[in-house]
Design a protein around this motif. Structure first.
Motif, PDB file in Angstrom:
ATOM      1  N   ALA A  29      -7.548  47.239  10.774  1.00 37.18           N
ATOM      2  CA  ALA A  29      -6.628  48.121  11.493  1.00 37.18           C
ATOM      3  C   ALA A  29      -5.891  49.061  10.546  1.00 37.18           C
ATOM      4  O   ALA A  29      -5.642  50.232  10.886  1.00 37.18           O
ATOM      5  CB  ALA A  29      -5.634  47.277  12.295  1.00 37.18           C
ATOM      6  N   ARG A  30      -5.537  48.574   9.359  1.00 39.65           N
ATOM      7  CA  ARG A  30      -4.833  49.434   8.401  1.00 39.65           C
ATOM      8  C   ARG A  30      -5.701  50.610   7.974  1.00 39.65           C
ATOM      9  O   ARG A  30      -5.194  51.704   7.712  1.00 39.65           O
ATOM     10  CB  ARG A  30      -4.407  48.623   7.169  1.00 39.65           C
ATOM     11  N   ALA A  31      -6.985  50.380   7.886  1.00 34.44           N
ATOM     12  CA  ALA A  31      -7.895  51.436   7.441  1.00 34.44           C
ATOM     13  C   ALA A  31      -8.460  52.267   8.585  1.00 34.44           C
ATOM     14  O   ALA A  31      -9.069  53.316   8.340  1.00 34.44           O
ATOM     15  CB  ALA A  31      -9.048  50.822   6.639  1.00 34.44           C
ATOM     16  N   ASN A  32      -8.254  51.815   9.810  1.00 35.06           N
ATOM     17  CA  ASN A  32      -8.853  52.482  10.962  1.00 35.06           C
ATOM     18  C   ASN A  32      -7.828  52.614  12.083  1.00 35.06           C
ATOM     19  O   ASN A  32      -7.666  51.693  12.893  1.00 35.06           O
ATOM     20  CB  ASN A  32     -10.070  51.699  11.469  1.00 35.06           C
ATOM     21  N   PRO A  33      -7.118  53.750  12.143  1.00 38.56           N
ATOM     22  CA  PRO A  33      -6.131  53.944  13.208  1.00 38.56           C
ATOM     23  C   PRO A  33      -6.763  53.777  14.583  1.00 38.56           C
ATOM     24  O   PRO A  33      -7.929  54.127  14.802  1.00 38.56           O
ATOM     25  CB  PRO A  33      -5.678  55.400  12.987  1.00 38.56           C
ATOM     26  N   GLY A  34      -5.988  53.207  15.482  1.00 40.35           N
ATOM     27  CA  GLY A  34      -6.486  52.953  16.823  1.00 40.35           C
ATOM     28  C   GLY A  34      -7.025  51.556  17.014  1.00 40.35           C
ATOM     29  O   GLY A  34      -7.353  51.170  18.139  1.00 40.35           O
ATOM     30  N   THR A  35      -7.121  50.786  15.916  1.00 43.96           N
ATOM     31  CA  THR A  35      -7.559  49.395  16.004  1.00 43.96           C
ATOM     32  C   THR A  35      -6.371  48.531  16.392  1.00 43.96           C
ATOM     33  O   THR A  35      -5.304  48.619  15.782  1.00 43.96           O
ATOM     34  CB  THR A  35      -8.140  48.914  14.659  1.00 43.96           C
TER      35      THR A  35
END
Length: 455
Positions: free
Chosen positions: A221-227
């Motif tokens: 989630a930190r590396a992929n917004p919207g997770t």
């Protein structure tokens, strides 16, 4: 007619404990035959090879296996390093299985379908102990064969039989459909490999398996917004999942709980307490999870981390005496029952605790703990050392069981609700030796010793 004494000891499962059993049997002058359902040794561990365990190599190596390896020029890993599951396989199990002493005594792709006594069903008693065991084996090509054995050690684990989502012990309505649609994953999926970034994922469970999954998803989630990451537990408080922190003698295990607490406190993870799954409803590429209290949450993926249970079907023609609560050997059950075991140690135990009415048959490793979530690899090694001694007739060595384990700094408690935090504080503010879970990334909520159906 072949004498029973000339037959091998059948070991079901070529995971760490199964291979350790073979090494101990060899040291005792007994002939092992290891039967592994998977295509290679450590088949179950390979399925969670991306996970780093929280116990160091020191606690993951069996002494007899190490002696065998060192005779063949093996160099041990650094004892203070924390291995990944894949490293346990490549740096330990594969070299062990490749030794000249073991390589021809291991049969992979050999799933044990049933164990019985030759010429006797479960109901026949006269002369039973003198008859060899008969194991029916299914092979990858569809062929079915049978082998005879003087004794059987079942170390097949529980990886292949995860518990269903329902808190009543049953699959909930809609669960099979959601699994078939791929919306419910298997245990410990590699969330970094794809399919979770930008998605909404719910993890259900309160043990170390769940903690690992929640934290792995938080990194995604930190590396992929919207997770989005949701975590549901049946308890009113996550105190037990947070563990012993700095009081834990395995720092990586203590840090796991601390990181989990931080993820919840900062809002990186949405925690749902008192969540008892009642049903699942599949809608195309998403699934709605309904709780017993009327709450519902819709997600793209659901990761179940609700534990495991032993598959006892292949043992239906044997005479077993199991604890009615946890499906462990009856003498072991009260020592590991998570509802009652609190602030104490699971004592070292071996053949005498594990023996069954079916003479020379033993459950060992993760399968010996049944449904209990506190198995540790080092315990399994001591179990099979004792069993090998017993089968060799060395009762004194079989009864001399010893095991040194690190403290967790936290205890199990059956006290429900908000009293959980107080119970942990009262129980463990001055840490005493307690039941621990080492050698696996979870504690497993049931361990990691097996492969396929016969890990």
């Amino acid at each position: 007619m072949t004498s029973k004494e000339s037959l091998p000891v059948a070991v079901i499962g070529a995971g760490p404990v199964g291979l350790a059993a073979a090494a101990h049997l060899l040291e005792r002058g007994l002939e092992p035959l290891v039967l592994e359902a998977g295509p290679a040794v450590g088949a179950a561990i390979r399925q969670w090879g991306h996970v780093r365990v929280f116990s160091t190599w020191k606690y993951n190596l069996d002494p007899a296996s190490v002696r065998l390896l060192e005779r063949n020029g093996w160099e041990a890993p650094r004892p203070t390093a924390l291995p990944y599951g894949s490293q346990i396989v490549s740096e330990y199990l594969e070299p062990l299985a490749a030794t000249p002493e073991l390589k021809d005594r291991i049969r992979t792709g050999s799933r044990v379908l049933a164990v019985t006594r030759q010429g006797m069903d479960k109901g026949r008693s006269q002369g039973r102990d003198q008859m060899p065991f008969l194991l029916r084996i299914g092979h990858d090509g569809g062929e079915v064969t049978e082998v005879l054995a003087r004794a059987v050690i079942d170390t097949s684990g529980t990886w292949s039989t995860p518990a269903p989502l329902g808190s009543s012990g049953l699959a909930v309505p809609g669960e099979s459909e959601a699994r078939a649609a791929g919306l419910v994953t298997g245990p410990l999926p590699d969330v970094s490999a794809g399919g979770f970034a930008g998605r909404r994922t719910l993890v259900i469970g309160s043990g170390h398996s769940a903690a690992n999954m929640v934290l792995d998803l938080a990194r995604v989630a930190r590396a992929n917004p919207g997770t989005e990451v949701l975590w549901a537990i049946r308890a009113a408080t996550p105190a037990r999942a947070y563990g012993g922190g700095d009081a834990d003698q395995l720092p990586a295990r203590g840090q796991l709980g601390a990181r989990l607490r931080t993820a919840v406190d900062t809002g990186a993870v949405q925690l749902l307490t008192n969540f008892h799954t009642a049903s699942l409803e599949t809608h195309g590429d998403s699934v709605t999870v309904h709780a017993a209290d009327g709450r519902s949450v819709s997600v793209d993926r659901l990761i179940p981390a609700t534990g495991f249970r032993p598959d006892l079907a292949m043992l239906s023609e044997l005479r077993l005496d199991l604890d009615p609560a946890v499906d462990a050997p009856k003498a072991l059950g009260p020592l590991i029952d998570p509802d009652f075991h609190s602030c104490g140690t699971v004592p070292a135990h071996g053949a005498r605790i594990l023996e069954q009415p079916e003479k020379d048959f033993y459950l060992a490793g993760m399968k010996s703990y049944g449904r209990a979530p506190t198995f540790l690899m080092a315990t399994g090694y001591e179990q099979v050392r004792s069993i090998a001694a017993a089968l060799a007739g060395d009762t004194e060595a079989a009864d001399a069981v010893e095991l040194e384990l690190p403290e967790t700094g936290v205890c199990s408690t059956s006290i429900p609700g908000d009293a959980g935090d107080a119970a942990v504080e009262a129980c463990c503010s001055a840490p005493a030796p307690v039941s621990v879970t080492i050698g696996f990334p979870t504690g497993l909520e049931h361990g990691r010793t097996g492969g396929a159906a016969n890990p």
